[in-house]
Design an enzyme around this catalytic site. Structure first.
Site, PDB file in Angstrom:
ATOM      1  N   HIS A  54    -112.397 -90.817 -19.301  1.00 17.51           N
ATOM      2  CA  HIS A  54    -111.404 -90.051 -18.546  1.00 17.51           C
ATOM      3  C   HIS A  54    -110.364 -90.999 -17.962  1.00 17.51           C
ATOM      4  O   HIS A  54    -110.679 -91.897 -17.182  1.00 17.51           O
ATOM      5  CB  HIS A  54    -112.086 -89.245 -17.439  1.00 17.51           C
ATOM      6  CG  HIS A  54    -112.948 -88.147 -17.985  1.00 17.51           C
ATOM      7  ND1 HIS A  54    -114.140 -87.778 -17.426  1.00 17.51           N
ATOM      8  CD2 HIS A  54    -112.768 -87.352 -19.070  1.00 17.51           C
ATOM      9  CE1 HIS A  54    -114.662 -86.781 -18.136  1.00 17.51           C
ATOM     10  NE2 HIS A  54    -113.855 -86.505 -19.138  1.00 17.51           N
ATOM     11  N   ALA A  55    -109.107 -90.759 -18.336  1.00 15.65           N
ATOM     12  CA  ALA A  55    -108.046 -91.743 -18.131  1.00 15.65           C
ATOM     13  C   ALA A  55    -107.829 -92.129 -16.673  1.00 15.65           C
ATOM     14  O   ALA A  55    -107.619 -93.290 -16.355  1.00 15.65           O
ATOM     15  CB  ALA A  55    -106.746 -91.188 -18.726  1.00 15.65           C
ATOM     16  N   ARG A  56    -107.872 -91.144 -15.772  1.00 18.19           N
ATOM     17  CA  ARG A  56    -107.466 -91.411 -14.389  1.00 18.19           C
ATOM     18  C   ARG A  56    -108.522 -92.154 -13.584  1.00 18.19           C
ATOM     19  O   ARG A  56    -108.290 -92.492 -12.426  1.00 18.19           O
ATOM     20  CB  ARG A  56    -107.140 -90.087 -13.703  1.00 18.19           C
ATOM     21  CG  ARG A  56    -108.318 -89.114 -13.633  1.00 18.19           C
ATOM     22  CD  ARG A  56    -107.833 -87.722 -13.252  1.00 18.19           C
ATOM     23  NE  ARG A  56    -108.915 -86.733 -13.243  1.00 18.19           N
ATOM     24  CZ  ARG A  56    -108.720 -85.435 -13.056  1.00 18.19           C
ATOM     25  NH1 ARG A  56    -107.496 -84.977 -12.868  1.00 18.19           N
ATOM     26  NH2 ARG A  56    -109.727 -84.594 -13.063  1.00 18.19           N
TER      27      ARG A  56
ATOM     28  N   ASN B  83    -115.098 -86.198 -23.162  1.00 16.19           N
ATOM     29  CA  ASN B  83    -116.499 -85.990 -22.770  1.00 16.19           C
ATOM     30  C   ASN B  83    -116.923 -84.522 -22.866  1.00 16.19           C
ATOM     31  O   ASN B  83    -117.900 -84.099 -22.247  1.00 16.19           O
ATOM     32  CB  ASN B  83    -116.763 -86.533 -21.366  1.00 16.19           C
ATOM     33  CG  ASN B  83    -118.222 -86.927 -21.186  1.00 16.19           C
ATOM     34  OD1 ASN B  83    -118.906 -87.273 -22.164  1.00 16.19           O
ATOM     35  ND2 ASN B  83    -118.719 -86.858 -19.956  1.00 16.19           N
ATOM     36  N   ARG B  84    -116.177 -83.745 -23.653  1.00 18.21           N
ATOM     37  CA  ARG B  84    -116.624 -82.415 -24.085  1.00 18.21           C
ATOM     38  C   ARG B  84    -116.530 -82.310 -25.605  1.00 18.21           C
ATOM     39  O   ARG B  84    -116.676 -81.240 -26.161  1.00 18.21           O
ATOM     40  CB  ARG B  84    -115.756 -81.303 -23.454  1.00 18.21           C
ATOM     41  CG  ARG B  84    -115.766 -81.267 -21.936  1.00 18.21           C
ATOM     42  CD  ARG B  84    -117.132 -80.882 -21.368  1.00 18.21           C
ATOM     43  NE  ARG B  84    -117.084 -80.792 -19.910  1.00 18.21           N
ATOM     44  CZ  ARG B  84    -117.212 -81.830 -19.081  1.00 18.21           C
ATOM     45  NH1 ARG B  84    -117.421 -83.046 -19.570  1.00 18.21           N
ATOM     46  NH2 ARG B  84    -117.149 -81.668 -17.773  1.00 18.21           N
TER      47      ARG B  84
ATOM     48  N   HIS C  94    -118.068 -93.417 -15.136  1.00 20.02           N
ATOM     49  CA  HIS C  94    -117.010 -92.523 -14.659  1.00 20.02           C
ATOM     50  C   HIS C  94    -116.789 -92.745 -13.167  1.00 20.02           C
ATOM     51  O   HIS C  94    -117.499 -93.484 -12.517  1.00 20.02           O
ATOM     52  CB  HIS C  94    -117.424 -91.057 -14.867  1.00 20.02           C
ATOM     53  CG  HIS C  94    -117.472 -90.627 -16.302  1.00 20.02           C
ATOM     54  ND1 HIS C  94    -116.534 -89.799 -16.861  1.00 20.02           N
ATOM     55  CD2 HIS C  94    -118.351 -90.913 -17.289  1.00 20.02           C
ATOM     56  CE1 HIS C  94    -116.830 -89.589 -18.132  1.00 20.02           C
ATOM     57  NE2 HIS C  94    -117.930 -90.254 -18.420  1.00 20.02           N
TER      58      HIS C  94
ATOM     59  N   TYR D  68    -122.396 -75.807 -12.278  1.00 22.48           N
ATOM     60  CA  TYR D  68    -121.506 -76.734 -12.966  1.00 22.48           C
ATOM     61  C   TYR D  68    -122.204 -77.353 -14.175  1.00 22.48           C
ATOM     62  O   TYR D  68    -122.473 -78.545 -14.208  1.00 22.48           O
ATOM     63  CB  TYR D  68    -121.039 -77.822 -11.988  1.00 22.48           C
ATOM     64  CG  TYR D  68    -119.835 -78.617 -12.436  1.00 22.48           C
ATOM     65  CD1 TYR D  68    -119.215 -78.377 -13.663  1.00 22.48           C
ATOM     66  CD2 TYR D  68    -119.310 -79.611 -11.631  1.00 22.48           C
ATOM     67  CE1 TYR D  68    -118.121 -79.112 -14.062  1.00 22.48           C
ATOM     68  CE2 TYR D  68    -118.209 -80.353 -12.017  1.00 22.48           C
ATOM     69  CZ  TYR D  68    -117.618 -80.101 -13.233  1.00 22.48           C
ATOM     70  OH  TYR D  68    -116.533 -80.833 -13.616  1.00 22.48           O
TER      71      TYR D  68
ATOM     72  N   GLU E  95    -121.298 -92.045 -11.833  1.00 20.45           N
ATOM     73  CA  GLU E  95    -120.035 -91.807 -11.141  1.00 20.45           C
ATOM     74  C   GLU E  95    -119.905 -92.850 -10.041  1.00 20.45           C
ATOM     75  O   GLU E  95    -120.741 -92.916  -9.146  1.00 20.45           O
ATOM     76  CB  GLU E  95    -120.022 -90.412 -10.513  1.00 20.45           C
ATOM     77  CG  GLU E  95    -120.214 -89.271 -11.507  1.00 20.45           C
ATOM     78  CD  GLU E  95    -119.023 -89.055 -12.414  1.00 20.45           C
ATOM     79  OE1 GLU E  95    -117.912 -89.493 -12.052  1.00 20.45           O
ATOM     80  OE2 GLU E  95    -119.212 -88.451 -13.481  1.00 20.45           O
TER      81      GLU E  95
HETATM   82 ZN   LIG Z   1    -115.083 -88.765 -15.855  1.00 21.87          ZN
END
Ligand SMILES: [Zn+2]
Length: 548
Positions: free
Chosen positions: A207-209, A281-282, A333, A385, A408
């Site tokens: 995930h880029a951000r 990631n999906r 992440h 979630y 994370e």
């Molecule tokens: Zn992520």
């Protein structure tokens, strides 16, 4: 939002001021050195995509209908996981904020001006006195961690890391992104590592951000390389495993966050309908297309038209497939401070639940001991979630119980993706402590069976990995179906009904056994169930079909 919301909002503002003040102090200290070298640099433009008026809000949900309210409001969900108290962080526009107020979901503002954080970060990174960067003459040393680095800088840093100790470190090019950027990693393998040593993969920034993930990834590689031959514990780890670190798994998206929109998440696939990007990631094949992913190309959770449709996920997949002795993996992440394990798509417990759970607790304990930050361990899936098509579900489900976590990193929501640079090094240190604990503890994954495509009149190729050198590997199949059959000679229970021995092979020094077996010239398409086994160990079950 009520008074509670306003008070949280004020706290966020005060925190931001403090962080700006310390950043300015750092810039002033480093300023004089860098100024001369930067005079010829073109002055870049600020990010064209702005989110003026947007706020970061924490919402509490306690039933699926609450989550549907959030889903209708926005798909820009910053949390990777719902907190134990039902908290979830979302980015909302002024209009969405009004709707959220009408929904009566409990909520507080974590940050009332996200664009101001972005602007401050941009100004800092584009200052001629940018911290930790002296104009490109050298990127060695602790200065590296004083601020975030671009894609080009991270790639150059990998080259420098490998050059520091070429006996044990090699730069690997695992693939190329849609826009043609190299996906580089670094492989670290000690001089005393055996030919059949287990392999480990750490990858960041699907995930880029999530900017702290490439920085933390380079720290892993740097510590292992610099610690080899110096620190006995790290030397032992590097002599035990072949370890690959891929700091940026989404180079196009990451580059886009540096030039166009700081909060971009997906890759940069042109979806052909005016929208861009697929959530990598999906996009993984295992249980692809299910809950917690989106078929809408505009969504931040868009899974793509097919599993593994993206070159970035294909590259990571192929790197893993090429290494049947890979046993451990962490997908890095941010944010939330979590140690998550499969399943993501289901509330069922994995077969190795207790082992994964206790390792997650050990990783969390190790991280806590560094700077007192708590990383909460838990299964990814929650009723509120769930997610499908994730990397860790594929690593576990499609790779015979490979140990795999989604970690994370910091923080828990004060800054989210816009982490102050002072937190880069402490965050990296926490992650590294957890990974060291995991590698020191070790994990004996099941043998890993791969079977080629089966076509009548051709050769079937069967490969068993993670097996014991010198032992005999047996390849066993059933044309009846799944079952439970004890084999006393091997002391294993196969998941096959009426098993038939297809052949055997001696396991090589690399822990791999291969069997090539000719298939009959023709026949009706039929399903076949296959497993590999050695004394007291049995592989995953593969169900496939023999076709014409
Ligand atoms: Zn992520």
């Amino acid at each position: 939002m009520g008074r509670n919301g306003h008070s949280r909002s004020n706290t966020g503002w005060i925190g931001r001021t403090a962080y700006l003040a310390s950043a300015i102090a750092l810039m002033t200290a480093a300023g004089a050195v860098a100024q001369d070298m930067s005079q010829d640099q073109p002055v870049p433009e600020p990010y064209p995509t702005r989110i003026d008026g947007y706020q970061l809000v924490r919402v509490w949900i306690d039933q699926p209908s609450d989550m549907r309210i959030v889903d209708r409001l926005t798909d820009d969900i910053w949390s990777h996981h719902v907190g134990p108290d039902g908290a979830i962080d979302i980015l909302v526009s002024p209009e969405q904020m009004t709707l959220l107020g009408q929904s009566r979901l409990p909520a507080v503002v974590l940050n009332d001006d996200v664009q101001a954080l972005i602007d401050a970060e941009w100004a800092r990174l584009h200052s001629p006195t940018r911290v930790g960067h002296d104009g490109g003459q050298s990127i060695l040393g602790d200065d590296w961690y004083l601020d975030f680095k671009t894609y080009d800088e991270v790639m150059a840093y990998l080259d420098e890391l490998a050059a520091r100790n070429p006996d044990i470190a090699t730069v690997v090019e695992i693939g190329t992104s849609i826009e043609g950027r190299l996906m580089k990693g670094i492989e670290i393998r000690g001089l005393n590592a055996s030919a059949n040593c287990e392999e480990v993969l750490f990858n960041g920034n699907q995930h880029a951000r999530e900017w702290v993930t490439p920085m933390s990834s380079t720290y892993i590689a740097e510590q292992l390389i610099d610690g080899y031959g110096v620190d006995p514990d790290l030397t032992a780890i590097v002599d035990t495993y072949a370890i690959t670190v891929v700091p940026i798994s989404n180079p196009d998206g990451y580059s886009y966050t540096w030039t166009n929109y700081r909060l971009w998440r997906k890759n940069r696939r042109n979806n052909g309908d005016g929208s861009f990007g697929i959530d990598l990631n999906r996009n993984w094949e295992y249980e692809w297309g299910g809950v917690g992913s989106s078929g809408n190309p505009n969504s931040d959770l868009y899974r793509g038209t097919d599993p593994f449709s993206e070159p970035e996920t294909q590259a990571l997949r192929d790197y893993i497939l090429d290494r049947p002795n890979m046993t451990m993996h962490i997908d890095i992440h941010s944010y939330g401070q979590l140690v998550l394990y499969p399943w993501c798509f289901s509330n069922q417990r994995i077969e190795d639940y207790e082992t994964f759970r206790s390792m997650a607790v050990a990783i969390s304990d190790a991280a806590l001991a560094v700077h007192g930050k708590y990383y909460r361990p838990g299964q990814w899936y929650s009723d509120l979630y769930p997610s499908s098509g994730t990397m860790i579900d594929w690593c576990y489900g499609a790779r015979s119980g490979m140990m795999t976590y989604n970690i994370e990193l910091r923080d828990t929501g004060s800054y989210g993706f816009l982490l102050p640079p002072e937190q880069i090094l402490p965050t990296a240190q926490e992650l590294f402590a957890g990974l060291v604990t995991m590698m020191q503890t070790g994990y004996e994954a099941r043998p890993m069976l791969d079977v080629s495509e089966l076509v009548y009149g051709s050769q079937a190729q069967l490969r068993g990995g993670r097996m014991t050198p010198g032992m005999t590997a047996y390849f066993i199949y059933s044309l009846t179906g799944e079952g439970s059959t004890y084999v006393p000679q091997l002391d294993v229970t196969l998941s096959l009904a009426k098993p038939v021995l297809g052949g055997s092979a001696t396991v090589g020094n690399d822990g791999i056994a291969s069997l090539v077996k000719p298939l009959p010239g023709s026949g009706p398409p039929r399903i076949i169930w296959v497993q590999a086994a050695e004394q007291q160990r049995v592989s995953n079950l593969i169900t496939t079909q023999i076709n014409n």
